[in-house]
Motif scaffolding. Structure first.
Motif, PDB file in Angstrom:
ATOM      1  N   THR A  42       0.813  -1.216   0.000  1.00  0.00           N
ATOM      2  CA  THR A  42       0.000   0.000   0.000  1.00  0.00           C
ATOM      3  C   THR A  42       0.846   1.265   0.000  1.00  0.00           C
ATOM      4  OG1 THR A  42      -0.171  -0.101   2.418  1.00  0.00           O
ATOM      5  CG2 THR A  42      -1.953  -1.093   1.150  1.00  0.00           C
ATOM      6  N   ASP A  43       2.179   1.133  -0.133  1.00  0.00           N
ATOM      7  CA  ASP A  43       3.066   2.296  -0.079  1.00  0.00           C
ATOM      8  C   ASP A  43       3.798   2.465  -1.409  1.00  0.00           C
ATOM      9  OD1 ASP A  43       4.796   4.336   0.470  1.00  0.00           O
ATOM     10  OD2 ASP A  43       5.635   3.451   2.294  1.00  0.00           O
ATOM     11  N   PRO A  44       3.198   3.138  -2.378  1.00  0.00           N
ATOM     12  CA  PRO A  44       3.876   3.351  -3.659  1.00  0.00           C
ATOM     13  C   PRO A  44       5.177   4.131  -3.523  1.00  0.00           C
ATOM     14  CG  PRO A  44       1.524   3.854  -3.831  1.00  0.00           C
ATOM     15  CD  PRO A  44       1.831   3.689  -2.370  1.00  0.00           C
ATOM     16  N   THR A  45       5.275   4.993  -2.520  1.00  0.00           N
ATOM     17  CA  THR A  45       6.490   5.798  -2.372  1.00  0.00           C
ATOM     18  C   THR A  45       7.675   4.932  -1.952  1.00  0.00           C
ATOM     19  OG1 THR A  45       5.975   6.374  -0.061  1.00  0.00           O
ATOM     20  CG2 THR A  45       5.137   7.826  -1.764  1.00  0.00           C
ATOM     21  N   LEU A  46       7.442   3.943  -1.096  1.00  0.00           N
ATOM     22  CA  LEU A  46       8.530   3.046  -0.720  1.00  0.00           C
ATOM     23  C   LEU A  46       8.900   2.139  -1.890  1.00  0.00           C
ATOM     24  CD1 LEU A  46      10.508   1.968   1.348  1.00  0.00           C
ATOM     25  CD2 LEU A  46       8.699   0.489   2.246  1.00  0.00           C
ATOM     26  N   GLN A  47       7.914   1.668  -2.623  1.00  0.00           N
ATOM     27  CA  GLN A  47       8.199   0.866  -3.812  1.00  0.00           C
ATOM     28  C   GLN A  47       9.020   1.680  -4.816  1.00  0.00           C
ATOM     29  OE1 GLN A  47       4.460  -0.819  -5.293  1.00  0.00           O
ATOM     30  NE2 GLN A  47       3.731  -0.930  -3.182  1.00  0.00           N
ATOM     31  N   ARG A 550       4.372  12.338 -11.277  1.00  0.00           N
ATOM     32  CA  ARG A 550       3.914  12.574  -9.909  1.00  0.00           C
ATOM     33  C   ARG A 550       5.010  13.128  -9.007  1.00  0.00           C
ATOM     34  NH1 ARG A 550       4.229  10.622  -5.131  1.00  0.00           N
ATOM     35  NH2 ARG A 550       2.582  11.135  -3.631  1.00  0.00           N
ATOM     36  N   LYS A 551       6.223  12.567  -9.066  1.00  0.00           N
ATOM     37  CA  LYS A 551       7.295  13.054  -8.192  1.00  0.00           C
ATOM     38  C   LYS A 551       7.662  14.491  -8.554  1.00  0.00           C
ATOM     39  CE  LYS A 551       8.905  10.579  -5.578  1.00  0.00           C
ATOM     40  NZ  LYS A 551       8.638  10.271  -4.144  1.00  0.00           N
ATOM     41  N   ALA A 552       7.508  14.866  -9.828  1.00  0.00           N
ATOM     42  CA  ALA A 552       7.719  16.261 -10.215  1.00  0.00           C
ATOM     43  C   ALA A 552       6.690  17.162  -9.537  1.00  0.00           C
ATOM     44  CB  ALA A 552       7.643  16.406 -11.739  1.00  0.00           C
ATOM     45  N   LEU A 553       5.460  16.658  -9.404  1.00  0.00           N
ATOM     46  CA  LEU A 553       4.429  17.407  -8.684  1.00  0.00           C
ATOM     47  C   LEU A 553       4.834  17.600  -7.230  1.00  0.00           C
ATOM     48  CD1 LEU A 553       1.567  18.596  -8.315  1.00  0.00           C
ATOM     49  CD2 LEU A 553       0.736  16.233  -8.020  1.00  0.00           C
ATOM     50  N   GLU A 585      -4.252  12.596  -7.603  1.00  0.00           N
ATOM     51  CA  GLU A 585      -2.992  12.044  -8.098  1.00  0.00           C
ATOM     52  C   GLU A 585      -1.949  11.997  -6.982  1.00  0.00           C
ATOM     53  OE1 GLU A 585       0.593  13.257 -11.227  1.00  0.00           O
ATOM     54  OE2 GLU A 585      -1.347  14.278 -11.334  1.00  0.00           O
ATOM     55  N   LEU A 586      -1.908  13.043  -6.182  1.00  0.00           N
ATOM     56  CA  LEU A 586      -0.945  13.129  -5.086  1.00  0.00           C
ATOM     57  C   LEU A 586      -1.197  12.036  -4.052  1.00  0.00           C
ATOM     58  CD1 LEU A 586       1.369  15.101  -4.204  1.00  0.00           C
ATOM     59  CD2 LEU A 586      -0.350  16.262  -2.797  1.00  0.00           C
ATOM     60  N   VAL A 587      -2.444  11.881  -3.646  1.00  0.00           N
ATOM     61  CA  VAL A 587      -2.786  10.932  -2.592  1.00  0.00           C
ATOM     62  C   VAL A 587      -2.731   9.494  -3.095  1.00  0.00           C
ATOM     63  CG1 VAL A 587      -4.657  10.144  -1.095  1.00  0.00           C
ATOM     64  CG2 VAL A 587      -4.120  12.574  -1.246  1.00  0.00           C
ATOM     65  N   ASP A 588      -3.187   9.246  -4.301  1.00  0.00           N
ATOM     66  CA  ASP A 588      -3.136   7.881  -4.834  1.00  0.00           C
ATOM     67  C   ASP A 588      -1.697   7.384  -4.933  1.00  0.00           C
ATOM     68  OD1 ASP A 588      -5.858   7.862  -5.012  1.00  0.00           O
ATOM     69  OD2 ASP A 588      -5.949   8.243  -7.172  1.00  0.00           O
ATOM     70  N   GLY A 589      -0.762   8.289  -5.140  1.00  0.00           N
ATOM     71  CA  GLY A 589       0.642   7.912  -5.183  1.00  0.00           C
ATOM     72  C   GLY A 589       1.275   7.773  -3.817  1.00  0.00           C
ATOM     73  N   ALA A 590       0.524   8.124  -2.776  1.00  0.00           N
ATOM     74  CA  ALA A 590       1.026   7.984  -1.408  1.00  0.00           C
ATOM     75  C   ALA A 590       0.466   6.755  -0.715  1.00  0.00           C
ATOM     76  CB  ALA A 590       0.675   9.234  -0.583  1.00  0.00           C
ATOM     77  N   LEU A 591      -0.775   6.396  -1.029  1.00  0.00           N
ATOM     78  CA  LEU A 591      -1.421   5.264  -0.368  1.00  0.00           C
ATOM     79  C   LEU A 591      -2.294   4.539  -1.374  1.00  0.00           C
ATOM     80  CD1 LEU A 591      -1.989   3.710   2.272  1.00  0.00           C
ATOM     81  CD2 LEU A 591      -3.894   5.294   2.673  1.00  0.00           C
ATOM     82  N   ALA A 592      -1.951   3.297  -1.655  1.00  0.00           N
ATOM     83  CA  ALA A 592      -2.709   2.492  -2.625  1.00  0.00           C
ATOM     84  C   ALA A 592      -3.612   1.526  -1.875  1.00  0.00           C
ATOM     85  CB  ALA A 592      -1.744   1.721  -3.523  1.00  0.00           C
ATOM     86  N   LEU A 593      -4.913   1.695  -2.008  1.00  0.00           N
ATOM     87  CA  LEU A 593      -5.880   0.841  -1.315  1.00  0.00           C
ATOM     88  C   LEU A 593      -6.673   0.009  -2.322  1.00  0.00           C
ATOM     89  CD1 LEU A 593      -7.210   3.346   1.369  1.00  0.00           C
ATOM     90  CD2 LEU A 593      -5.515   1.545   1.648  1.00  0.00           C
TER      91      LEU A 593
END
Length: 593
Positions: A42-47, A550-553, A585-593
């Motif tokens: 559920t953590d796209p940022t760690l992936q 997304r990371k550019a955002l 877009e910001l939140v979906d890239g932070a937590l994937a449910l």
């Protein structure tokens, strides 16, 4: 049944919340927080971070382990952590005969959790070794996942094991070295070490400590009292003390190894006077430890003629190791902040008020967007601190001055993120049976462990004045923007790097008293620019390798908040708000449910 009684019996069916629509408010199963999730999946940022640092073949080996560890930390370990917080370690000072045994009794929930964590991490090491790839980064990531469940457990497993083995290998007598290293090799002493520094008289002023050491053959006898010893249930301790005759200053301080058991198998003179009744991190046993003729072994080389350590660098050697531990404390703060963010997002999605979900309210979106950006900026700093190579900058570099800057920023974020999560939960957040109250209690210690903000600022000064460590940091920042894309965000960050360079030069010319007072804003400036440069570097990689923006955002929102000149109206007159427009877009890239 009387008419009155029948009316009373039927009345509940006519209450407002009995209607199908309003009853939805009372479906408590909807309020599921982070516990029960797989915290890696559920953590796209760690992936993203793992893919950013590892080659595909390396990632293929470690990622299945991280998925299993994510399931473990988000499930059993998180539940055990809550149980341990309610039923913390206890001290049995005396046995039935009145002997001082100083036995710290750990709850079953802690023991089970520790065993599960160590087994999962050992499986990761074993498979990585078989595949001939490094497990270092993946283990760091696994500790990040653990810290989201329980930084107390993270402390217990990370308090000085590597430091003990390093010093013992270099300095301990042969028989002691063989015994201690065998214990670590077998895994028996995993999480069974600690460093004992703090005394009532000194606090952070370690040169003022009063524990003394007396030579006896190839060993020493320690006598003294340590006021705050984390993981005092352990078996091996690195202790700061002053040999008799040594200067009564920081140059007289030496490192000693103290074991729970003497060479001859008898109990050593290590007494736990009491366990601390702490605000948080209750799972790690912290106590007051007294040494009474405790057998100890010098870990600083042979003593000089006056009885002191030969090189006078005992404290300096300890602080070098302590500085390395600071990155681990920053990882604790990052874990606190990530867990707070996840709990806040989960609650805001489910809680409805004023005609809609909290997460759809503009003010709530502002707060959540800032949390997402701050957590990802902190993550970039902490993972950069381990010196791992990445696909944009293959050189990799451990930075002396970046570590205190990172700890200062990230540990403070752990507190503010937990506070924000409580606020988002409202009154429920203030209740201990909800998940965020403990986060705030736990997070506060990170600003104290291994040095609070002021001590970190003084370390920044030492780095600038003694080793010109700021030049290494500035070089890292220039490298980051040199491989970033030529866009407006990168240009802004590049200008601020030059401004930071000028600010450091100006700071060095200030009166010393004024300069010390301005260390904090200087360190904050370093943190702002450091995080922004790393985010632009990551954004360029994502754009090139994945075609994503997304990371550019994230980089853009961070730079606008911390580096941009917002004008006399502070940006309130801006015609658009990208955080609101691209919130999903910001939140979906932070937590994937």
């Amino acid at each position: 049944m009387s008419e009155y009684g029948q009316e009373a019996f039927e009345r509940p069916r006519r209450l407002p919340f009995s209607t199908a629509d309003k009853a939805q408010r009372y479906q408590t199963d909807s309020y599921r927080g982070a516990v029960g999730m797989n915290w890696y999946r559920t953590d796209p940022t760690l992936q993203f971070t793992m893919a950013y640092y590892l080659r595909p073949d390396e990632l293929a080996v470690v990622e299945p382990h991280l998925e299993r560890i994510g399931e473990l930390m988000g499930g059993p370990v998180a539940r055990w952590a809550d149980e341990t917080d309610r039923n913390p370690p206890r001290l049995e000072r005396y046995d039935r005969w009145g002997h001082d045994v100083s036995r710290v009794v750990m709850p079953d929930s802690f023991t089970q959790s520790k065993r599960a964590v160590l087994e999962a991490q050992q499986a990761l090491r074993t498979d990585a070794r078989a595949a001939k790839v490094s497990s270092g980064l993946a283990l760091f990531a696994s500790n990040y996942l653990l810290n989201q469940a329980d930084i107390g457990m993270g402390c217990a497993l990370g308090t000085g094991g590597g430091m003990v083995q390093s010093l013992v290998s270099a300095y301990a007598p042969a028989d002691v070295r063989e015994h201690v290293l065998a214990k670590f090799a077998s895994g028996e002493w995993a999480g069974e070490t600690a460093q004992l520094l703090t005394e009532r008289t000194g606090g952070s002023d370690l040169g003022a400590l009063e524990t003394t050491a007396t030579r006896t053959g190839d060993a020493w006898l320690l006598n003294g009292f340590k006021w705050f010893a984390s993981n005092c249930a352990g078996e091996a301790f690195v202790v700061l003390a002053k040999p008799e005759g040594a200067p009564d200053s920081s140059r007289g301080v030496a490192n000693f190894l103290v074991l729970r058991t003497r060479r001859d198998g008898s109990r050593n003179g290590v007494r736990v006077r009491r366990l601390k009744d702490k605000l948080g991190t209750k799972s790690v046993a912290s106590g007051e430890v007294e040494f009474v003729d405790a057998e100890a072994f010098l870990l600083s080389g042979e003593p000089s003629a006056d009885g002191g350590p030969s090189d006078g660098k005992g404290l300096g050697r300890m602080m070098e190791l302590t500085n390395a531990a600071r990155l681990g404390i920053a990882l604790f703060g990052l874990g606190n902040a990530r867990r707070a963010l996840v709990e806040a997002l989960c609650y805001a999605r489910q809680r409805h008020a004023f005609g809609g979900a909290l997460i759809d309210k503009p003010l709530m979106r502002r707060k959540l967007a800032e949390l997402v950006v701050d957590v990802e900026a902190a993550q970039a700093m902490v993972f950069d601190g381990i010196g791992a190579t990445n696909h944009r900058q293959p050189r990799g570099l451990r930075q002396r001055i970046a570590v205190p800057v990172t700890k200062l920023r990230v540990c403070r974020l752990g507190i503010t993120a937990a506070s924000d999560a409580i606020e988002i939960h409202g009154g429920n957040g203030y209740i201990e049976t909800w998940p965020v109250a403990r986060l705030l209690r736990d997070a506060q210690v990170n600003t104290i462990w291994e040095g609070p903000d002021n001590i970190l600022c003084l370390d920044v000064r030492r780095g600038i004045e003694q080793t010109q460590a700021h030049e290494t940091l500035l070089a890292r920042l220039h490298d980051a923007v040199s491989v970033s894309d030529d866009d407006g965000t990168t240009a802004l960050v590049a200008r601020r790097i030059e401004d930071l360079d000028a600010a450091i030069t100006a700071w060095t010319k200030l009166d010393r008293t004024v300069a010390e007072a301005r260390l904090f804003p200087l360190a904050q400036f370093m943190g702002d620019v450091y995080a922004a440069a790393l985010l632009t570097e990551q954004a360029a990689w994502e754009r090139t390798e994945r075609g994503g923006e997304r990371k550019a955002l994230v980089a853009r929102l961070h730079a606008q908040r911390y580096l941009a000149d917002r004008g006399p109206l502070r940006g309130i007159d801006a015609e658009s708000d990208e955080a609101q427009q691209k919130f999903d877009e910001l939140v979906d890239g932070a937590l994937a449910l």
